[in-house]
Scaffold this active site. Structure first.
Site, PDB file in Angstrom:
ATOM      1  N   LEU A 186       0.827  -1.210   0.000  1.00  0.00           N
ATOM      2  CA  LEU A 186       0.000   0.000   0.000  1.00  0.00           C
ATOM      3  C   LEU A 186       0.857   1.252   0.000  1.00  0.00           C
ATOM      4  O   LEU A 186       0.462   2.294  -0.494  1.00  0.00           O
ATOM      5  CB  LEU A 186      -0.903   0.010   1.234  1.00  0.00           C
ATOM      6  N   GLY A 187       2.010   1.156   0.625  1.00  0.00           N
ATOM      7  CA  GLY A 187       2.867   2.339   0.685  1.00  0.00           C
ATOM      8  C   GLY A 187       4.104   2.064   1.483  1.00  0.00           C
ATOM      9  O   GLY A 187       4.261   0.988   2.058  1.00  0.00           O
ATOM     10  N   GLY A 202       7.399   4.119   3.906  1.00  0.00           N
ATOM     11  CA  GLY A 202       7.677   5.287   4.725  1.00  0.00           C
ATOM     12  C   GLY A 202       8.884   5.009   5.568  1.00  0.00           C
ATOM     13  O   GLY A 202       9.498   3.950   5.451  1.00  0.00           O
ATOM     14  N   GLY A 203       9.205   5.980   6.404  1.00  0.00           N
ATOM     15  CA  GLY A 203      10.392   5.850   7.219  1.00  0.00           C
ATOM     16  C   GLY A 203      10.323   4.701   8.201  1.00  0.00           C
ATOM     17  O   GLY A 203      11.321   4.081   8.525  1.00  0.00           O
ATOM     18  N   PHE A 204       9.129   4.378   8.673  1.00  0.00           N
ATOM     19  CA  PHE A 204       9.015   3.328   9.673  1.00  0.00           C
ATOM     20  C   PHE A 204       8.919   1.948   9.035  1.00  0.00           C
ATOM     21  O   PHE A 204       9.075   0.957   9.711  1.00  0.00           O
ATOM     22  CB  PHE A 204       7.789   3.547  10.560  1.00  0.00           C
ATOM     23  N   GLY A 205       8.591   1.900   7.758  1.00  0.00           N
ATOM     24  CA  GLY A 205       8.508   0.604   7.101  1.00  0.00           C
ATOM     25  C   GLY A 205       7.399   0.569   6.078  1.00  0.00           C
ATOM     26  O   GLY A 205       6.587   1.487   5.977  1.00  0.00           O
ATOM     27  N   SER A 206       7.357  -0.512   5.312  1.00  0.00           N
ATOM     28  CA  SER A 206       6.350  -0.635   4.256  1.00  0.00           C
ATOM     29  C   SER A 206       5.038  -1.161   4.823  1.00  0.00           C
ATOM     30  O   SER A 206       5.029  -1.888   5.807  1.00  0.00           O
ATOM     31  CB  SER A 206       6.841  -1.592   3.182  1.00  0.00           C
ATOM     32  N   ASP A 260       5.014  13.964  12.796  1.00  0.00           N
ATOM     33  CA  ASP A 260       5.115  13.774  11.340  1.00  0.00           C
ATOM     34  C   ASP A 260       3.757  13.928  10.672  1.00  0.00           C
ATOM     35  O   ASP A 260       3.320  13.058   9.940  1.00  0.00           O
ATOM     36  CB  ASP A 260       5.730  12.407  11.046  1.00  0.00           C
TER      37      ASP A 260
END
Ligand SMILES: *[C@@H]1O[C@H](CO)[C@@H](O)[C@H](O)[C@H]1NC(C)=O
Ligand SMILES: *[C@@H]1O[C@H](CO)[C@@H](O)[C@H](O)[C@H]1NC(C)=O
Ligand SMILES: *[C@@H]1O[C@H](CO)[C@@H](O)[C@H](O)[C@H]1NC(C)=O
Ligand SMILES: *[C@@H]1O[C@H](CO)[C@@H](O)[C@H](O)[C@H]1NC(C)=O
Ligand SMILES: *[C@@H]1O[C@H](CO)[C@@H](O)[C@H](O)[C@H]1NC(C)=O
Ligand SMILES: *[C@@H]1O[C@H](CO)[C@@H](O)[C@H](O)[C@H]1NC(C)=O
Ligand SMILES: *[C@@H]1O[C@H](CO)[C@@H](O)[C@H](O)[C@H]1NC(C)=O
Ligand SMILES: *[C@@H]1O[C@H](CO)[C@@H](O)[C@H](O)[C@H]1NC(C)=O
Ligand SMILES: *[C@@H]1O[C@H](CO)[C@@H](O)[C@H](O)[C@H]1NC(C)=O
Ligand SMILES: *[C@@H]1O[C@H](CO)[C@@H](O)[C@H](O)[C@H]1NC(C)=O
Length: 837
Positions: free
Chosen positions: A503-504, A506-510, A622
């Site tokens: 789905l997407g 980001g910095g924390f993970g997919s 964020d």
């Protein structure tokens, strides 16, 4: 400070300090003909900002001393070196080594009184030559005492790995010297490393190179205001960059608008250029900008036969069958030495003892190494044998009848995940004996014929245990502190069809889409680089689990299986606000004004809950459109809250990697004061402008003008200009002008530089609900920097009705009039409130 001293006294003092080796400082900012520097002596710049002396880098104990410049302890409490003289020629005894003026040069003599470093000017005999440490961190060699003299030499023209405000990175066209930043070799060795930042004067852009040759990052050309590939500079209100290009030199330099902010660029041992500011509050460097964004984008970071994996720590691993060339360097985070083969290839052996042949190891999901040779079309077997028959061939890859082979060392290998673009299968040549060593390797199980029975029995047992555990897990998924479910990794693997529907990221993970056995849709976030222990992780997760609100994404459960940490959320069918607002597929599906307003309000309510209603105030840190998700009814849900704590100290790294643009980052992040909930208010305000314009603040508008949207909006709001002119053109002016005015005004207040002037989220909600009125806001100083026609700030005195009467359209004029005539309260910033009290 460098007042007239009695040279005789100075000498005896010096002698004293040398003999007892104490920590006596010269107490001056100058090294002159009769004031050399040695041992533990230092000179301090006149304003007390910087210190020069001998130092030993990092934890390296023992006898390697360098002359360096660092921030004084008063300013920066952890020793931070900004410049090194004898980068690759350390001295081993600092008390018998001396830095002094010799033949008009500043020269470092080692313990045998042999020069190891010099400013290298053609010698002058003037006795007035002296070296002065300036307060900006520049060591200046000049002929005479006046500060006005043109320097003979200055350290700012010879940077090492750090670029300070006022320093230059560029090209001296007379000497043809490239003033580049070169990384340290590793954290304990300041010798020039592999990575360098330099100016490509031909196209006025910065590039980062590996081993001074291969370029792996570029800033894009300078357009007079920003570098084209660094759009976040458009929202830069901290630095003033300028480009100087004349007959003698081309360089960039920068200054910091607020001189109390300590800031630096560093070409890091990681191969990334990093920008950070010192935080007085946390006593740490706050890293807020990095390029390239991820570690594995750094060319050949893991050296020959090493492989970079973005989601594991350390990032570098040796390929199977290889071992670290230099474990010591590896330990110091210098991976450039790469890896070496454990077992020589059979083909290198002229008389193969056991007749075994080399084999190929299948390595799925790799990016392909650089410098392939193409063997054209053919079958897979032909490809394999073309590699096999040439002993210099170390690997091959076969894709769509296309055969590529690699000769010699493999560089720039990255371990990818299945869902990443460019993931291919690489076949790596290894000695046959490497295969039988790996009993766990499924491919070789068959080779161990004798133990087949035993293996089968063991497998049976394992399967039995797994099945039992799964049954338990699926049936009764343990409940942890209330409503959270603890999932097994396999369950989530199944639910997400082996993480196939991304789905997407980001910095924390997919994040992956999944479906539970009861057919509820879920979103599974695979966390990256979690450094926390098991217990702490569970505690934090269960805290996040207790935070429930209609405008917050609900955490359903988690999975903690060794280093695999996953979070399971409700699935949001309408995706993120980012996709709805900026990338709508069908122009008729553009979010209408009413929906946008409701999303703004809902998001604000979610934030009020985080800031004020939870047991501990949670600062989201964020807020941006990517983190506002929309359910089937377009009800907004704030995502990713509470994760900052999970990631812990790594947060600042995560923060920088996850930000495509730093346009949502409040100024206090960079100026280094305490972060409060008002930092979220700032980001929320920046996002409100995007609700209005329907595009990213940092993007140029359709008419090609690059004016920063919030700057335009704040000045139009302050002048009472055409507010409908600010609206997303796709809405064709279909918006409630009163609501539009209100949102724009709130946004202007939310992004004030001084957090005391930003409203708390609870009052933002009241204003959006129409319970509180709001006046036009002053233009934040930080935005004025961009504004070509600056105006004086008119601070919050005009009444709202005069200011915006032109802007109100006939439809809403009546209702707003009646409101302002009534007893409605007007929101005022804290400062104003306290002044009134
Ligand atoms: C120095 O050692 C400490 C503790 O052993 C460690 O935490 C720190 O990261 C080391 N610093 C460097 C620059 O290696
Ligand atoms: C001093 O430097 C010279 C030249 O680099 C070197 O040959 C010599 O060994 C050094 N002396 C000591 C004591 O290290
Ligand atoms: C000075 O010149 C010598 C010899 O030309 C050279 O080896 C040395 O690197 C130069 N030092 C600096 C600091 O440029
Ligand atoms: C700039 O152009 C000159 C001449 O075309 C070339 O020699 C030089 O390598 C170029 N510089 C860079 C950094 O590419
Ligand atoms: C870097 O380049 C130099 C020559 O330009 C070469 O001798 C050296 O081996 C290279 N370093 C690495 C790590 O490849
Ligand atoms: C930015 O720096 C340049 C050169 O140092 C200077 O002329 C200019 O006034 C500065 N701009 C601002 C807004 O301070
Ligand atoms: C370039 O350098 C020469 C001599 O070093 C100097 O006279 C001249 O003024 C410089 N030109 C510029 C544009 O700085
Ligand atoms: C941080 O503290 C130093 C030393 O007390 C001071 O000079 C500096 O102005 C402070 N910086 C900020 C941003 O407050
Ligand atoms: C192996 O391939 C390389 C590169 O194509 C070539 O230079 C070399 O001669 C080949 N060696 C043999 C033994 O064919
Ligand atoms: C083979 O693959 C390489 C790299 O993916 C590509 O550049 C090349 O054009 C391909 N050749 C053919 C014949 O498809």
């Amino acid at each position: 400070m460098d007042a007239k001293r009695n040279p005789g006294l100075m000498f005896s003092l010096l002698f004293f300090s040398l003999s007892v080796n104490n920590y006596l400082s010269l107490g001056a900012d100058t090294i002159s003909a009769n004031q050399p520097l040695s041992g533990d002596q230092t000179i301090v710049s006149a304003g007390g900002s910087f210190v020069l002396g001998f130092f030993t880098p990092g934890n390296s104990s023992g006898s390697k001393y360098y002359i360096g410049i660092w921030y004084s302890e008063v300013k920066v409490s952890t020793q931070t070196i900004v410049w090194v003289a004898n980068r690759d020629k350390p001295v081993s005894d600092k008390s018998s080594s001396v830095l002094r003026i010799s033949d008009g040069n500043l020269v470092l003599f080692n313990e045998s009184q042999i020069p190891v470093w010099s400013t290298n000017l053609s010698s002058t005999t003037s006795s007035a030559v002296a070296a002065v440490l300036r307060d900006e961190g520049n060591l200046v060699l000049r002929d005479g005492p006046s500060n006005l003299l043109e320097p003979l030499w200055q350290s700012f023209d010879h940077p090492t790995h750090t670029w300070l405000p006022g320093g230059k990175i560029g090209l001296n066209k007379i000497t043809n010297e490239n003033q580049r930043l070169i990384s340290w070799k590793n954290s304990e060795d300041p010798a020039p490393g592999l990575f360098s930042l330099e100016l490509d004067a031909n196209i006025s852009s910065y590039i980062i190179r590996w081993n001074r040759s291969i370029q792996y990052w570029t800033s894009g050309p300078w357009d007079g205001k920003i570098f084209s590939l660094v759009p976040e500079m458009r929202t830069n209100y901290i630095y003033n960059f300028s480009y100087i290009n004349d007959k003698n030199q081309s360089y960039f330099t920068y200054s910091v608008y607020n001189p109390s902010i300590l800031s630096r660029f560093v070409m890091d041992v990681s191969g990334q250029i990093k920008q950070s500011t010192w935080s007085n509050y946390t006593n740490e460097w706050f890293l807020f900008w990095t390029q390239p964004k991820t570690q594995c984008e750094v060319y050949a970071f893991c050296g020959a036969f090493g492989s970079c994996d973005q989601i594991s720590q350390p990032f570098c691993k040796c390929l199977k069958g290889f071992d670290y060339k230099s474990p010591k360097d590896w330990y110091l985070s210098d991976y450039s030495g790469g890896c070496v083969r454990k077992t020589p290839l059979q083909c290198e052996n002229t008389s193969p003892a056991n007749g075994q042949k080399d084999k190929f190891l299948t390595m799925p999901n790799m990016n392909l190494p650089v410098q392939a040779q193409f063997f054209g079309v053919g079958t897979a077997a032909e490809c394999e044998s073309s590699c096999f028959n040439n002993c210099s061939c170390t690997a091959y890859s076969y894709d769509a009848n296309n055969c590529s082979i690699w000769i010699g060392e493999l560089f720039n290998l990255n371990q990818l995940t299945e869902d990443q673009i460019g993931a291919r299968t690489l076949y790596l040549r290894l000695a046959a004996s490497e295969f039988s060593n790996h009993k766990n390797n499924k491919g070789v199980v068959g080779a161990v014929v004798g133990s087949v029975a035993g293996v089968a029995l063991l497998l049976g047992l394992i399967v039995f245990v797994i099945l039992r555990r799964r049954k338990r897990a699926v049936g009764t998924a343990k409940s942890v502190e209330g409503s959270l479910m603890a999932f097994e990794y396999r369950d989530l693997q199944n639910a997400t069809k082996n993480f196939s529907d991304k789905l997407g990221g980001g910095g924390f993970g997919s994040v992956f889409k999944g479906t539970l056995p009861d057919s509820t849709a879920i979103a599974v976030k695979k966390l990256e680089s979690i450094s926390q222990g098991e217990k702490q992780f569970r505690t934090e997760v269960s805290t996040i689990g207790t935070i429930q609100h209609v405008n917050l994404v609900r955490l359903r459960g988690f999975c903690s299986d060794g280093s695999r940490k996953l979070l399971v959320y409700d699935y949001m069918p309408n995706g993120s606000l980012e996709s709805q607002l900026f990338h709508e597929k069908n122009p008729t599906q553009v979010l209408d004004w009413k929906t946008r307003y409701q999303i703004a309000l809902g998001t604000a309510r979610g934030l009020v809950y985080l800031h004020e209603k939870c047991r501990e105030c949670i600062i989201h840190c964020d807020i941006k459109p990517e983190n506002i998700l929309l359910d089937a009814e377009f009800c907004p849900k704030v995502a990713d809250f509470g994760l900052a704590k999970l990631v812990g100290r790594e947060f600042s790294r995560v923060l920088t990697t996850m930000r495509g643009t730093r346009g949502y980052l409040a100024p206090e992040w960079i100026s280094g004061v305490a972060i409060t909930a008002k930092a979220d208010v700032y980001s929320y305000g920046m996002m409100l402008f995007e609700f209005v314009s329907g595009r990213r603040n940092s993007e140029p508008s359709a008419d090609g003008k690059t004016r920063f949207f919030p700057t335009r909006a704040t000045s139009i709001m302050k002048e009472g200009g055409d507010v409908l002119g600010l609206l997303d053109p796709r809405l064709e002016e279909k918006a409630d002008v009163e609501e539009l005015t209100r949102i724009c005004r709130i946004a202007c207040w939310c992004i004030q530089d001084d957090e005391a002037n930003r409203p708390p989220m609870s009052q933002v909600v009241q204003i959006l609900e129409g319970v509180l009125e709001v006046n036009p806001a002053p233009i934040p100083r930080s935005l004025q920097v961009f504004d070509d026609n600056r105006e004086n700030i008119i601070f919050f005195t005009e009444s709202s009705s005069n200011q915006s009467s032109q802007a109100r359209s006939n439809t809403s004029a009546a209702s707003s009039q009646s409101k302002s005539d009534g007893q409605q309260q007007v929101w005022r910033p804290e400062e104003q409130l306290s002044e009134n009290v």
